[in-house]
Design a protein around this motif. Structure first.
Motif, PDB file in Angstrom:
ATOM      1  N   ASN A 173      -2.177  -4.743  -0.199  1.00  0.00           N
ATOM      2  CA  ASN A 173      -3.464  -4.825  -0.880  1.00  0.00           C
ATOM      3  C   ASN A 173      -3.486  -6.057  -1.782  1.00  0.00           C
ATOM      4  O   ASN A 173      -2.608  -6.216  -2.643  1.00  0.00           O
TER       5      ASN A 173
ATOM      6  N   VAL B 249       0.857  -1.184   0.000  1.00  0.00           N
ATOM      7  CA  VAL B 249       0.000   0.000   0.000  1.00  0.00           C
ATOM      8  C   VAL B 249       0.893   1.234   0.000  1.00  0.00           C
ATOM      9  O   VAL B 249       1.743   1.392   0.883  1.00  0.00           O
TER      10      VAL B 249
ATOM     11  N   THR C 230      -7.394  -5.032   2.170  1.00  0.00           N
ATOM     12  CA  THR C 230      -6.114  -4.649   2.780  1.00  0.00           C
ATOM     13  C   THR C 230      -5.851  -5.500   4.011  1.00  0.00           C
ATOM     14  O   THR C 230      -6.754  -5.717   4.830  1.00  0.00           O
TER      15      THR C 230
END
Length: 447
Positions: free
Chosen positions: A155, A146, A177
């Motif tokens: 992610n 991320v 996430t």
């Protein structure tokens, strides 16, 4: 049941609340009685939804969104995924991870449930499937860091078939996430099957890769970015010394990120995600070049819908890495294509140079070299000469020759615009060596 016995209709749609609809249904049943069972089922469903809403204290509209009718009455009914396919129930789950933050297609926390056949997001309070995708319908999965977060996070992007964002694809990808740490909220049989359980990331990659190998999708395993493929040269201020695998780019007014991966280019993480597999790319080009930024335009092949996807405001520092990636993967550089030339800053070459126009490079460095050449061509010597410059010294020997008739005429015409250093310095000239050469007259430059 007699068609005249319509008390169930009044319970679902009281005449006092909607007289017109109640009357319309009664007329339809009177004209064609075989619609009676259909209207009765609809009315019974309305009554049941209303009763559930009253029991839970939630609005009926919200309750209808979460509840999906099922003929079998199973606890986990089938629902439609983002690509429009049917997802099986979550029975036989091999891994469940609670409290996972999803950003696409919905920004909310769900429980991630993985079965041998599907990946689904469940509403924690009800256990109902909100959305999901069958493993056989998955086109691509990647795990990406991320960007711009102080705490390291990852992610997972799952792209179903029909949700790549190209052509007529209208489905949504799935993005969730996970933190960078041990899987404290994970449970299921997968934890005891030899998978790497050191982190959420390693566990999910192992489980998903196992499903992909056994599926009929015949796609690559979960892809991760690598320095050998691409990395940004721009430092990450929040995590110094760590490589960044993304570049900032705008698509229209929305800011997002581009990831240059082994099998394609991904535009993330805002809706809609777009994944350009190498087979879908017809060409790439660099446009709208400025001193600090440039645009990257990706042309999609005609059999995938055609069209250009332009990503703007990419930092110049990342040009070298992106261009190397384009060349390494043999993506056709169409920067000098005829329809794009007007969008470049002075990269059309010299007039009459047909060979240069046809084979000119589409690289950023060439554009800047041509810009510098143009500035040199526009320079006019002496146009901005400084006072006392070297131009005044040329031809000084002729001016000092008082015996020359032409020289005398020039001296007379220049006296008004010249000065004598002896007159200007006065007594200070007395300190100058007598053997020093005579100071030359300096020509004034009129404004």
């Amino acid at each position: 049941m007699s068609s005249s016995d319509l008390s169930w209709l009044d319970a679902a749609i009281p005449p006092s609340s909607n007289q017109l609809l109640n009357t319309s249904i009664r007329d339809a049943i009177a004209k064609d009685p075989h619609y009676l069972p259909l209207f009765q089922n609809i009315s019974n469903y309305i009554v049941s939804v209303r009763a559930q809403a009253d029991a839970s204290g939630e609005p009926a509209v919200k309750k209808r969104k979460l509840d999906t009718p099922s003929a079998s009455g199973a606890a986990s009914p089938a629902v439609s995924n983002t690509a429009g396919n049917t997802v099986p129930s979550t029975e036989g789950a091999v891994l469940t991870v609670e409290g996972i933050s999803f950003s696409v297609p919905a920004r909310k926390k769900f429980n991630l449930v993985i079965t041998p056949a599907a990946v689904s997001a469940l509403v924690p309070a009800t256990g109902k499937v909100e959305f999901g995708v069958e493993v056989d319908d998955i086109a691509y999965i990647c795990c990406l860091p991320v960007p711009e977060k102080a705490a390291r996070q990852w992610n997972f992007c799952i792209i179903p078939r029909g949700a790549t964002g190209l052509g007529d694809d209208t489905g949504d990808a799935i993005v969730f996430t996970i933190p960078d740490g041990p899987p404290k909220t994970a449970s299921g049989d997968a934890l005891g099957q030899g998978h790497d359980t050191s982190t959420y990331r390693s566990l999910l990659i192992d489980v998903l890769n196992g499903l992909l190998k056994a599926s009929k999708s015949n796609i690559s395993l979960v892809e991760e970015p690598k320095e050998s493929i691409f990395f940004s040269v721009r430092p990450q201020s929040h995590r110094k010394g760590e490589r960044a695998f993304h570049v900032k780019a705008h698509r229209g007014s929305k800011e997002g990120y581009l990831f240059f991966l082994k099998n394609g280019i991904l535009s993330a993480f805002r809706k809609p995600l777009v994944y350009f597999n190498f087979g879908d790319i017809d060409s790439v080009s660099y446009t709208s070049i400025t001193k600090r930024t440039f645009n990257l335009s990706i042309r999609v092949a005609e059999d995938r819908g055609g069209g250009d996807f332009e990503f703007s405001m990419i930092d110049q520092e990342d040009y070298t890495g992106i261009d190397a990636y384009v060349k390494e993967n043999r993506l056709h550089d169409a920067s000098m294509a005829e329809q794009r030339r007007a969008r470049f800053f002075n990269v059309n070459g010299k007039k009459g140079d047909d060979d240069g126009d046809a084979a000119g490079p589409g690289e950023l460095e060439k554009a800047w070299e041509d810009a510098e050449d143009e500035e040199e061509e526009d320079y006019v010597p002496g146009q901005h000469a400084d006072e006392g410059g070297s131009d005044s010294e040329s031809g000084s020997d002729d001016e000092d020759d008082e015996g020359s008739e032409a020289g005398s005429e020039n001296m007379e015409s220049d006296d008004e615009g010249s000065i004598d250093l002896r007159d200007e310095l006065g007594s200070e000239m007395e300190d100058v060596d007598a053997d020093a050469p005579k100071p030359k007259r300096v020509k004034r430059v009129r404004a």
